[in-house]
Design a protein around this motif. Structure first.
Motif, short mmCIF file in Angstrom:
data_model
loop_
_atom_site.label_atom_id
_atom_site.label_comp_id
_atom_site.label_asym_id
_atom_site.label_seq_id
_atom_site.Cartn_x
_atom_site.Cartn_y
_atom_site.Cartn_z
N CYS A 285 4.43 -27.37 18.65
CA CYS A 285 5.82 -27.75 18.84
C CYS A 285 6.70 -26.92 17.90
CB CYS A 285 6.00 -29.24 18.56
SG CYS A 285 7.74 -29.74 18.54
N GLY B 206 3.88 -35.02 17.98
CA GLY B 206 4.63 -35.15 16.73
C GLY B 206 5.16 -36.56 16.54
N CYS C 176 8.76 -33.11 21.42
CA CYS C 176 7.50 -33.85 21.61
C CYS C 176 7.71 -35.02 22.56
CB CYS C 176 6.96 -34.34 20.27
SG CYS C 176 6.14 -33.03 19.32
N CYS D 291 8.63 -29.56 15.23
CA CYS D 291 7.97 -30.32 14.15
C CYS D 291 6.66 -29.72 13.69
CB CYS D 291 7.75 -31.78 14.59
SG CYS D 291 6.44 -31.98 15.80
N CYS E 65 10.83 -36.68 17.28
CA CYS E 65 10.92 -35.25 17.58
C CYS E 65 11.25 -35.09 19.07
CB CYS E 65 9.60 -34.54 17.25
SG CYS E 65 9.65 -32.79 17.78
ZN LIG Z 1 7.47 -32.03 17.87
#
Ligand SMILES: [Zn+2]
Length: 182
Positions: free
Chosen positions: A69, A79, A86, A72, A83
């Motif tokens: 990602c 995550g 995510c 994050c 986030c």
């Molecule tokens: Zn993330």
């Protein structure tokens, strides 16, 4: 350290249980690569997540596992709950295909998929949701699918403070023909 629970039921806290859950996805991904004679390469993973719909959920989750990602730094979709990328990935991957294994209750595969997502990402779910899958996942993996009423009854017991031990004494998975062993 082993947790002393049913296989899978200690995830994500028990490393051995978590490895068993991870293996469901990794085995699916490796089988896919082998079938199409593909390298285990980031480019392949990127191709899969560009077009999620055509692939089995295990393949999609395996592909996300190989990508990071940008926001994050976690594996994509894994995550923290806050986030945004995510959170988007977590939703998108549900458009992947889910095909029931032979001889199981219809929609069993969906339950396996949701359960695997919760057990691998406990930090994205409430402790009660996590506990309900710690109880439910070994059951669905052995081919069983609790009815809505049964699932609600388990949730009601959890809400009243039932522990893993209380529930595991009643909801015993059928370990015959267990699909994945340690
Ligand atoms: Zn993330």
């Amino acid at each position: 350290m082993e947790c002393g629970r049913w296989p899978y039921a200690g995830a994500p806290g028990c490393r051995r249980c978590l490895a068993l859950v991870d293996r469901i996805i990794e085995d699916g991904y490796q089988a896919f690569l082998k079938e199409l004679d593909l390298e285990d390469d980031v480019a392949v993973a990127e191709m899969i997540v560009e077009e999620i719909k055509g692939y089995d959920w295990r393949v999609v989750d395996g592909a996300f596992e190989r990508l990071t990602c940008g926001a994050c730094g976690s594996r994509r979709g894994r995550g923290p709950k806050d986030c945004p990328p995510c959170e988007l990935d977590e939703g998108f991957r549900y458009s992947a295909r889910e095909v029931d294994r032979p001889g199981v209750t219809p929609r069993n595969e969906h339950a396996i998929r949701v359960g695997a997502a919760v057990l691998r990402n406990g930090h994205r779910h409430s402790p009660r949701a996590l506990l309900s899958w710690q109880i439910g996942f070994p059951l669905v993996l052995s081919g069983y699918l609790p009815s809505t009423t049964e699932a609600q009854a388990v949730r009601a017991r959890i809400n009243k403070g039932a522990t893993y031990e209380d529930l595991a004494a009643v909801h015993v998975p059928d370990l015959t023909g267990w699909p994945t062993t340690a």
